[in-house]
Design a protein around this motif. Structure first.
Motif, mmCIF file in Angstrom:
data_model
loop_
_atom_site.group_PDB
_atom_site.id
_atom_site.type_symbol
_atom_site.label_atom_id
_atom_site.label_comp_id
_atom_site.label_asym_id
_atom_site.label_seq_id
_atom_site.Cartn_x
_atom_site.Cartn_y
_atom_site.Cartn_z
ATOM 1 N N ARG A 81 -0.927 -4.248 -10.145
ATOM 2 C CA ARG A 81 -1.813 -4.838 -9.131
ATOM 3 C C ARG A 81 -1.045 -5.178 -7.855
ATOM 4 O O ARG A 81 -1.518 -4.914 -6.741
ATOM 5 N N ALA A 82 0.131 -5.773 -8.003
ATOM 6 C CA ALA A 82 0.935 -6.130 -6.833
ATOM 7 C C ALA A 82 1.371 -4.888 -6.068
ATOM 8 O O ALA A 82 1.348 -4.859 -4.825
ATOM 9 N N TYR A 83 1.757 -3.858 -6.795
ATOM 10 C CA TYR A 83 2.189 -2.590 -6.192
ATOM 11 C C TYR A 83 1.054 -1.960 -5.382
ATOM 12 O O TYR A 83 1.243 -1.519 -4.235
ATOM 13 N N MET A 84 -0.147 -1.945 -5.972
ATOM 14 C CA MET A 84 -1.285 -1.322 -5.283
ATOM 15 C C MET A 84 -1.708 -2.148 -4.060
ATOM 16 O O MET A 84 -2.080 -1.587 -3.016
ATOM 17 N N LYS A 85 -1.640 -3.457 -4.187
ATOM 18 C CA LYS A 85 -2.026 -4.312 -3.060
ATOM 19 C C LYS A 85 -1.044 -4.169 -1.904
ATOM 20 O O LYS A 85 -1.441 -4.053 -0.730
ATOM 21 N N GLU A 86 0.255 -4.157 -2.217
ATOM 22 C CA GLU A 86 1.273 -4.096 -1.170
ATOM 23 C C GLU A 86 1.248 -2.763 -0.431
ATOM 24 O O GLU A 86 1.498 -2.703 0.783
ATOM 25 N N HIS A 87 0.926 -1.682 -1.148
ATOM 26 C CA HIS A 87 1.034 -0.353 -0.561
ATOM 27 C C HIS A 87 -0.326 0.308 -0.348
ATOM 28 O O HIS A 87 -0.402 1.538 -0.222
ATOM 29 N N ALA A 88 -1.394 -0.482 -0.291
ATOM 30 C CA ALA A 88 -2.727 0.082 -0.094
ATOM 31 C C ALA A 88 -2.780 0.931 1.177
ATOM 32 O O ALA A 88 -2.255 0.530 2.230
ATOM 33 N N TYR A 89 -3.350 2.127 1.062
ATOM 34 C CA TYR A 89 -3.522 3.057 2.184
ATOM 35 C C TYR A 89 -2.188 3.502 2.770
ATOM 36 O O TYR A 89 -2.108 3.853 3.950
ATOM 37 N N ALA A 90 -1.171 3.508 1.962
ATOM 38 C CA ALA A 90 0.150 3.932 2.443
ATOM 39 C C ALA A 90 0.803 4.823 1.399
ATOM 40 O O ALA A 90 0.344 4.925 0.263
ATOM 41 N N ASN A 91 1.901 5.438 1.777
ATOM 42 C CA ASN A 91 2.675 6.265 0.860
ATOM 43 C C ASN A 91 3.704 5.412 0.130
ATOM 44 O O ASN A 91 4.155 4.382 0.657
ATOM 45 N N THR A 92 4.093 5.838 -1.062
ATOM 46 C CA THR A 92 5.097 5.098 -1.827
ATOM 47 C C THR A 92 6.048 6.070 -2.511
ATOM 48 O O THR A 92 5.811 7.278 -2.549
ATOM 49 N N THR A 93 7.099 5.519 -3.083
ATOM 50 C CA THR A 93 7.977 6.248 -3.998
ATOM 51 C C THR A 93 7.954 5.530 -5.338
ATOM 52 O O THR A 93 7.454 4.401 -5.448
ATOM 53 N N HIS A 94 8.520 6.167 -6.340
ATOM 54 C CA HIS A 94 8.528 5.531 -7.664
ATOM 55 C C HIS A 94 9.336 4.236 -7.657
ATOM 56 O O HIS A 94 9.025 3.303 -8.392
ATOM 57 N N ASP A 95 10.356 4.148 -6.823
ATOM 58 C CA ASP A 95 11.137 2.906 -6.759
ATOM 59 C C ASP A 95 10.283 1.715 -6.338
ATOM 60 O O ASP A 95 10.538 0.581 -6.747
ATOM 61 N N ASP A 96 9.256 1.952 -5.507
ATOM 62 C CA ASP A 96 8.366 0.855 -5.101
ATOM 63 C C ASP A 96 7.656 0.261 -6.310
ATOM 64 O O ASP A 96 7.475 -0.963 -6.406
ATOM 65 N N LEU A 97 7.257 1.114 -7.233
ATOM 66 C CA LEU A 97 6.599 0.629 -8.450
ATOM 67 C C LEU A 97 7.569 -0.193 -9.292
ATOM 68 O O LEU A 97 7.223 -1.264 -9.796
ATOM 69 N N TYR A 98 8.798 0.294 -9.432
ATOM 70 C CA TYR A 98 9.768 -0.407 -10.277
ATOM 71 C C TYR A 98 10.128 -1.770 -9.693
ATOM 72 O O TYR A 98 10.319 -2.736 -10.429
#
Length: 525
Positions: A81-98
């Protein structure tokens, strides 16, 4: 997410057992030298098309489940939930999830996740000893590498989260890394088993874990039973343990074990049977063993669904009927033929739940008349799914001449173009050399009935069940020299798989033969 939704809506389906079973194909690929990491760079369209294999999907899912088991489901949910909220409408890498997971769980996740996603191969956790101690026991473990050939056994280091469960329900958790032994304190009785989310291979043979488990297979839960069966053969396959451990488990699995566990056992036995192709006398002895093991379960399951039976019984019924057909069980083959004869007169006489195994049994043992009967049904059918059923059963035919006829048939208007490569793959299960040669042959107008010319297509999967080293060399040579349109970068995987099968055939099958000869009636509990 798929598994979580199914488990929530249908807990009786035991989706956890299906999850455990689905990763086996990924581990078989990942334990060979020609493997690849989950996360990988791709530079061409052809390379990108090869990303979607069992390592990407099944291993990827297994790693996610492992990480969730390590941080706990509530922390995992909060991290997502925190990962999706922080990066909503943006690109991410797997490190962002970790990073989000580390913040939610207050545990180190980054190193574990990177080890498993950026590094190819499969770790092996060895249980060196389980020692009684005040208030419980200590478990000594170390991390190595599980491999199926010499290059794949070269040392690597993973940080592996391990959960231990005592018989009284007490738990302990540790992260095991590298070859140095690490000791974990476990409260309660001095017995342990892996919990869901981990793959703790039963390498503790020196400590007696697998022999002890053989004696109390009925006391283990369905997950442990399934994992022991799969892992015991994996260890024999890789040269880590004797094949007799798995065969002993097979004879001691209780008849009332979860049907999905029996499904896994039947599947494992039919896979071993393929290694015996071309060795008729030895194969006959193994098939007699397979009939002896699966016969009581067939009697329990029966041919028709029973009121109140577990949801997995349908899956197991199909697999057990199919396995006994492969093992030349005369009663099963005769009953399949009887039902097929009735079906030709009255299609409603064959329930959907056993239609596939009945048709497949007839197709496997088909003579010329059976072949033409199935072909006529496929030709006459106006239902796409039903047509597939008939054609798939034809593709399983054991007779080499009829299999060649099926391959020719796959290029005629009788077979939808999209099904032709599928039929060839099915036929390759029993006839890898013939299917591989057929797949490479130029398909021009000179071939009777062909609707369009096709360039040679390299599919190493067509040779996947071969045990001939010469075939391994042929697969590799074509993969290196084929035109770009027909080239596949998975040629190395194909060669490695074939060479490993040749090694298992020479190294492990004599162990299987000796065990069966020494235990003609199985092993008593």
């Amino acid at each position: 997410m798929e598994a979580k939704a199914v488990d929530h809506l249908h807990p009786d389906w035991n989706v956890g057992l299906d999850e455990a079973d689905s990763r086996e194909g990924a581990f078989a690929l990942d334990a060979a030298s020609a493997t690849h990491p989950i996360v990988q760079a791709k530079d061409t369209t052809a390379e990108t098309n090869e990303i979607g294999d069992a390592i990407t999907y099944e291993k990827g899912a297994a790693v996610v489940r492992m990480l969730e088991a390590y941080v706990g489901p509530d922390n995992w949910r909060e991290g997502v939930r925190a990962y999706m909220k922080e990066h909503a409408y943006a690109n991410t890498t797997h490190d962002d999830l970790y990073r989000a997971m580390e913040a939610a769980a207050h545990k180190p996740v980054m190193q574990i996740a990177r080890d498993f996603t950026l590094q190819a191969g499969a770790p092996l956790i060895a249980v060196d000893a389980v020692t009684p101690a005040a208030g419980g026991s200590t478990v000594t473990l170390h991390q190595g590498r599980f491999g199926l050939d010499a290059p794949s056994k070269a040392p690597k280091t993973w940080h592996v989260p391990v959960n231990l469960l005592a018989a009284n329900g007490a738990t302990a958790q540790a992260v095991i890394a590298g070859p140095q032994p690490q000791t974990v304190a476990l409260p309660g009785p001095s017995q342990s088993s892996p919990t869901r989310g981990d793959r703790l291979l039963p390498h503790a043979l020196r400590a007696g874990r697998v022999p002890a488990a053989c004696g109390r297979a009925g006391a283990l839960g369905p997950y442990d039973q399934l994992v022991l069966i799969r892992d015991s053969w994996a260890l024999a396959d890789g040269g880590y343990a004797p094949a007799g451990e798995m065969l002993t488990l097979a004879t001691r699995l209780p008849t009332d074990a979860d049907p999905l566990v029996w499904n896994a056992l039947a599947d494992e036995l039919t896979s071993i049977d393929l290694l015996y192709e071309g060795l008729p006398e030895r194969q006959a002895a193994f098939r007699a063993f397979g009939r002896r093991v699966l016969g009581p379960q067939m009697a329990k399951l029966g041919w028709e669904p029973k009121p109140g039976e577990p949801a997995g019984a349908k899956v197991a019924r199909e697999t057990v009927i199919g396995a006994l057909s492969v093992f030349d069980d005369p009663a099963v083959i005769a009953e399949a033929r009887r039902r097929f004869a009735l079906f030709q007169k009255d299609p409603s006489s064959l329930p959907a739940g056993i239609r596939d195994p009945v048709l497949n049994a007839v197709g496997l043992h088909a003579d010329a008349a059976d072949f033409e009967a199935l072909r006529a049904l496929a030709r006459a059918s106006t239902d796409a799914q039903e047509k597939e059923q008939f054609l798939y059963s034809l593709a399983r035919v054991r007779d080499p001449a009829l299999s060649a006829k099926l391959m020719d048939l796959s290029l005629t208007p009788e077979v939808p173009p999209s099904l032709a490569p599928v039929l060839l793959r099915i036929a390759a299960g029993r006839h890898p050399q013939a299917a591989y040669a057929f797949g490479l042959a130029p398909q021009g107008a000179a071939r009777r009935g062909v609707r369009h010319a096709q360039p040679p297509q390299h599919d190493p999967g067509l040779a996947r069940t071969s045990s001939d080293p010469a075939m391994a060399d042929a697969v590799h040579a074509f993969a290196r020299t084929a035109p770009a349109a027909g080239r596949s970068t998975s040629g190395g995987q194909g060669r490695g798989r074939i060479r490993h099968r040749a090694d298992v055939r020479a190294r492990v099958l004599p162990e299987v033969d000796a065990w069966i000869a020494a235990n003609p009636q199985g092993v008593k509990a």
